[in-house]
Scaffold this motif. Structure first.
Motif, PDB file in Angstrom:
ATOM      1  N   GLN A  93      -4.832 -11.592   9.297  1.00 37.52           N
ATOM      2  CA  GLN A  93      -5.936 -12.395   8.773  1.00 37.52           C
ATOM      3  C   GLN A  93      -6.811 -12.915   9.916  1.00 37.52           C
ATOM      4  O   GLN A  93      -8.038 -12.947   9.808  1.00 37.52           O
ATOM      5  CB  GLN A  93      -5.386 -13.545   7.910  1.00 37.52           C
ATOM      6  CG  GLN A  93      -6.421 -14.436   7.286  1.00 37.52           C
ATOM      7  CD  GLN A  93      -7.366 -13.744   6.305  1.00 37.52           C
ATOM      8  OE1 GLN A  93      -8.509 -14.165   6.167  1.00 37.52           O
ATOM      9  NE2 GLN A  93      -6.929 -12.710   5.622  1.00 37.52           N
ATOM     10  N   ARG A 120     -10.800 -12.012  10.219  1.00 39.38           N
ATOM     11  CA  ARG A 120     -11.896 -12.986  10.297  1.00 39.38           C
ATOM     12  C   ARG A 120     -12.744 -12.814  11.550  1.00 39.38           C
ATOM     13  O   ARG A 120     -13.909 -13.189  11.580  1.00 39.38           O
ATOM     14  CB  ARG A 120     -11.339 -14.412  10.243  1.00 39.38           C
ATOM     15  CG  ARG A 120     -10.962 -14.777   8.849  1.00 39.38           C
ATOM     16  CD  ARG A 120     -10.167 -16.031   8.727  1.00 39.38           C
ATOM     17  NE  ARG A 120      -9.829 -16.174   7.321  1.00 39.38           N
ATOM     18  CZ  ARG A 120     -10.256 -17.154   6.538  1.00 39.38           C
ATOM     19  NH1 ARG A 120     -10.998 -18.125   7.016  1.00 39.38           N
ATOM     20  NH2 ARG A 120      -9.940 -17.180   5.261  1.00 39.38           N
ATOM     21  N   LYS A 128     -15.621 -13.301   6.075  1.00 41.18           N
ATOM     22  CA  LYS A 128     -14.442 -13.687   5.285  1.00 41.18           C
ATOM     23  C   LYS A 128     -14.770 -13.721   3.789  1.00 41.18           C
ATOM     24  O   LYS A 128     -15.933 -13.852   3.400  1.00 41.18           O
ATOM     25  CB  LYS A 128     -13.891 -15.037   5.764  1.00 41.18           C
ATOM     26  CG  LYS A 128     -14.846 -16.178   5.559  1.00 41.18           C
ATOM     27  CD  LYS A 128     -14.285 -17.476   6.103  1.00 41.18           C
ATOM     28  CE  LYS A 128     -15.308 -18.579   5.894  1.00 41.18           C
ATOM     29  NZ  LYS A 128     -14.817 -19.880   6.315  1.00 41.18           N
ATOM     30  N   ASN A 129     -13.760 -13.582   2.995  1.00 42.37           N
ATOM     31  CA  ASN A 129     -13.874 -13.647   1.526  1.00 42.37           C
ATOM     32  C   ASN A 129     -14.841 -12.626   0.930  1.00 42.37           C
ATOM     33  O   ASN A 129     -15.436 -12.865  -0.130  1.00 42.37           O
ATOM     34  CB  ASN A 129     -14.300 -15.063   1.080  1.00 42.37           C
ATOM     35  CG  ASN A 129     -13.313 -16.116   1.545  1.00 42.37           C
ATOM     36  OD1 ASN A 129     -12.099 -15.898   1.462  1.00 42.37           O
ATOM     37  ND2 ASN A 129     -13.802 -17.225   2.079  1.00 42.37           N
ATOM     38  N   THR A 130     -15.026 -11.524   1.625  1.00 46.04           N
ATOM     39  CA  THR A 130     -15.984 -10.521   1.157  1.00 46.04           C
ATOM     40  C   THR A 130     -15.276  -9.170   1.062  1.00 46.04           C
ATOM     41  O   THR A 130     -14.656  -8.722   2.027  1.00 46.04           O
ATOM     42  CB  THR A 130     -17.174 -10.432   2.144  1.00 46.04           C
ATOM     43  OG1 THR A 130     -17.685 -11.749   2.312  1.00 46.04           O
ATOM     44  CG2 THR A 130     -18.268  -9.529   1.635  1.00 46.04           C
ATOM     45  N   ASN A 144      -9.867  -5.199   2.676  1.00 43.27           N
ATOM     46  CA  ASN A 144     -11.198  -5.730   2.351  1.00 43.27           C
ATOM     47  C   ASN A 144     -12.055  -4.704   1.628  1.00 43.27           C
ATOM     48  O   ASN A 144     -13.273  -4.676   1.755  1.00 43.27           O
ATOM     49  CB  ASN A 144     -11.912  -6.264   3.601  1.00 43.27           C
ATOM     50  CG  ASN A 144     -12.149  -5.210   4.648  1.00 43.27           C
ATOM     51  OD1 ASN A 144     -11.493  -4.165   4.656  1.00 43.27           O
ATOM     52  ND2 ASN A 144     -13.088  -5.464   5.536  1.00 43.27           N
ATOM     53  N   LEU A 188     -10.091 -16.137  -6.814  1.00 45.78           N
ATOM     54  CA  LEU A 188      -9.780 -16.197  -5.380  1.00 45.78           C
ATOM     55  C   LEU A 188     -10.996 -16.585  -4.530  1.00 45.78           C
ATOM     56  O   LEU A 188     -10.889 -16.680  -3.307  1.00 45.78           O
ATOM     57  CB  LEU A 188      -9.231 -14.842  -4.898  1.00 45.78           C
ATOM     58  CG  LEU A 188      -7.950 -14.325  -5.592  1.00 45.78           C
ATOM     59  CD1 LEU A 188      -7.545 -12.959  -5.036  1.00 45.78           C
ATOM     60  CD2 LEU A 188      -6.799 -15.312  -5.416  1.00 45.78           C
ATOM     61  N   GLY A 189     -12.147 -16.769  -5.174  1.00 49.29           N
ATOM     62  CA  GLY A 189     -13.351 -17.121  -4.411  1.00 49.29           C
ATOM     63  C   GLY A 189     -13.830 -15.979  -3.524  1.00 49.29           C
ATOM     64  O   GLY A 189     -14.311 -16.192  -2.407  1.00 49.29           O
ATOM     65  N   LEU A 190     -13.703 -14.755  -4.015  1.00 52.33           N
ATOM     66  CA  LEU A 190     -14.147 -13.576  -3.255  1.00 52.33           C
ATOM     67  C   LEU A 190     -15.493 -13.115  -3.780  1.00 52.33           C
ATOM     68  O   LEU A 190     -15.824 -13.327  -4.948  1.00 52.33           O
ATOM     69  CB  LEU A 190     -13.135 -12.435  -3.417  1.00 52.33           C
ATOM     70  CG  LEU A 190     -11.719 -12.695  -2.922  1.00 52.33           C
ATOM     71  CD1 LEU A 190     -10.796 -11.539  -3.300  1.00 52.33           C
ATOM     72  CD2 LEU A 190     -11.714 -12.897  -1.406  1.00 52.33           C
TER      73      LEU A 190
END
Ligand code: SAM
Ligand code: DTB
Ligand code: SF4
Length: 328
Positions: free
Chosen positions: A27, A31, A36-38, A281, A307-309
């Protein structure tokens, strides 16, 4: 910066370290190299299904096994374009077209080249997986606007002959060479859960991470067992091993997209969250992969929200075309 001189010992040590340390490092590197989160989202379409002359023991499309799959001849280019428009509208940035061929014949080339040109004109990234390619075919696909070519190594060099006998591991490396030399981006990964050992998963990662240039995209498939194939009843691999494979791939190839690929349907939301934590990802969206079911778009939207993705936007410049207007 890429490292291509990994040793098997180093890879083994990474793979076998305590799970939380492995996830944490994966992780961290993720990053450092990606937003991130994409998550990059691709859609797959089978443009020619079944009756494949190859004997890949996992595959529903091999003519050698009685998988009850309904074969389909080449589908019309217009149908492919309609599917691509639909995929784009539902947030997919890459359209991947697959054919159950040992290799494309010369008579297939005008068909696939036209398809690449038209999908590219929609403003999507294009990917194809058509089996082995020679140098000239790879160059013509590049000239038509193809972005990625998918050709997997599938498993370790040592285990390979247990799975496929109709083409060699070196044949696969030759195709990857032609794809790379033509200036195409390489998508290459493998399958876990074929009955291979942990050393074979480490061996697959070793082959991928020591290619002269890392593949830009690395799909890590989990076997989808297909009735009628020799691997129909193979024991299911522990999900943690799949996630270790993904996390190790992320550390070895920190700038590559790592795709949580076939087999995602069988994963819980929390398993998928772990895989994203491990640095995956990229995913395939849609109800179907090539011939097997996939987590549908509704399920994925719910998972991304939970998950906020968010889905990565396409990188290719969008050309305003008549087809775009049709889509809008
Ligand atoms: N015929 C082409 C070839 O093999 O190069 C392209 C399509 S083939 C279906 C692409 C990849 O899908 C295979 O290399 C394999 O890694 C994966 N695959 C195929 N069947 C699968 C299954 N039942 N479970 C998981 N992965 C699978
Ligand atoms: C890859 O590595 N996985 C995708 C894509 N490349 C072409 C294919 C998965 C196929 C899963 C079995 C099926 O749907 O037939
Ligand atoms: Fe044919 Fe590809 Fe399936 Fe192998 S994986 S049998 S080459 S469609």
């Amino acid at each position: 910066m890429q490292r291509n001189d990994w040793t098997r010992q180093e890879i083994e040590a990474l793979y076998q370290q305590p799970f939380m340390d492995l996830l944490f490092e994966a992780q961290r590197l993720h990053r450092q190299n990606f937003k991130k989160n994409t998550i990059q989202v691709s859609t797959l379409l089978s443009i020619k299904t079944g009756k494949c002359p190859e004997d890949c023991k996992y595959c529903s499309q091999s003519a050698r096994y009685d998988s009850k799959l309904e074969a389909e001849k080449r589908i019309a280019v217009e149908k492919v374009i309609r599917e691509a428009i639909e995929a784009k509208e539902s947030g997919s940035s890459r359209f991947c077209m697959g054919a159950a061929w040992r290799n494309p014949h010369e008579r297939d080339m005008p068909y696939v080249l036209e398809m690449v040109r038209e999908v590219k004109a929609l403003g999507m990234e294009t990917c194809m997986t058509l089996g082995m390619l020679n140098a000239s075919q790879a160059e013509r696909l590049k000239d038509a606007g193809l972005d990625y070519y998918n050709h997997n190594l599938d498993t370790s060099r040592e285990y390979y002959s247990n799975i496929i006998s109709t083409r060699t591991f070196d044949d696969r490396l030759d195709t990857l060479d032609h794809v790379r030399n033509a200036g195409l981006k390489v998508c290459s990964g493998g399958i876990v859960g074929l009955g291979e050992s942990q050393q074979d998963r480490i061996g697959l990662l070793y082959e991928l991470a020591t290619l002269p240039v890392h593949p830009e995209s690395v799909p890590i498939n989990m076997l989808v067992p297909i009735e009628g194939t020799p691997l129909a009843n193979v024991e299911k691999l522990d999900v943690i091993e799949w996630i270790r494979t993904i996390a190790t791939a992320r550390i070895l190839m920190p700038t590559s997209y790592i795709r949580l690929s076939a087999g995602r349907e069988s994963l819980s939301d929390s398993d998928q969250a772990l895989a994203f934590m491990a640095g995956a990802n990229s995913i395939f969206s849609g109800e179907k992969l090539l011939t097997t079911p996939n987590a549908g778009q509704g399920k994925d939207q719910a998972l991304f929200a939970k998950l906020g993705l968010e889905a990565e936007k396409p990188k290719v410049s969008v050309r305003e075309t008549a087809v775009d207007a049709m889509a809008g």
